[in-house]
Design a protein around this motif. Sequence first.
Motif, PDB file in Angstrom:
ATOM      1  N   UNK A   6      47.394  31.036 -28.932  1.00 22.01           N
ATOM      2  CA  UNK A   6      46.310  32.108 -28.879  1.00 22.01           C
ATOM      3  C   UNK A   6      45.163  31.417 -28.137  1.00 22.01           C
ATOM      4  N   UNK A   7      44.373  32.429 -27.854  1.00 20.39           N
ATOM      5  CA  UNK A   7      43.104  31.774 -27.191  1.00 20.39           C
ATOM      6  C   UNK A   7      41.914  32.797 -27.705  1.00 20.39           C
ATOM      7  N   UNK A   8      40.662  32.174 -27.438  1.00 14.65           N
ATOM      8  CA  UNK A   8      39.327  32.865 -27.637  1.00 14.65           C
ATOM      9  C   UNK A   8      38.553  32.669 -26.614  1.00 14.65           C
ATOM     10  N   UNK A   9      38.484  33.803 -25.683  1.00 18.61           N
ATOM     11  CA  UNK A   9      37.863  33.532 -24.476  1.00 18.61           C
ATOM     12  C   UNK A   9      36.232  33.527 -24.507  1.00 18.61           C
ATOM     13  N   UNK A  10      35.707  33.982 -25.719  1.00 20.11           N
ATOM     14  CA  UNK A  10      34.390  33.687 -25.869  1.00 20.11           C
ATOM     15  C   UNK A  10      33.779  32.396 -26.077  1.00 20.11           C
ATOM     16  N   UNK A  11      34.836  31.593 -26.742  1.00 16.48           N
ATOM     17  CA  UNK A  11      34.570  30.117 -26.997  1.00 16.48           C
ATOM     18  C   UNK A  11      35.251  29.324 -25.909  1.00 16.48           C
ATOM     19  N   UNK A  12      36.026  29.841 -24.906  1.00 17.01           N
ATOM     20  CA  UNK A  12      36.711  29.011 -24.058  1.00 17.01           C
ATOM     21  C   UNK A  12      37.394  28.049 -24.686  1.00 17.01           C
TER      22      UNK A  12
END
Length: 126
Positions: free
Chosen positions: A72-78
């Motif tokens: 998965x990913x968290x784009x706010x934290x890159x």
Amino acid sequence: QVQLQESGPGLVKPSQTLSLICTVSGVPITTNFYLWSWIRQPPGKGLEWIGYIDRSASTYYFPSLKSRISISRDTSKNQFTLQLRFVTPEAPAVYYCPRKYPGATTRIPSFAEGDWGQGTQVPVSS
């Protein structure tokens, strides 16, 4: 210049879930074209594909671990993450989160392709 940094718990026990984070700097993980990958290398063995996530958050899991992993990913934290469920005693490895180009996934993974971090050692306690 992209930089990738793997981070994790340092030690896991069999049957636990391993969670690793890859922090990316220098380029957004939503950038087109790249595959944000997870690869591991057990002691004395070659590099092994785990899976990847692309700019649209689509994921692909390679067959050997497919039933036990999530990316998965968290784009706010890159950042993008790997979860490996039900860790086995055979799981110790160095885990890497390289940025790969499409097409690389059809070949045996190589340090010569893509951009790599230092990797993180994950031992499994007995």
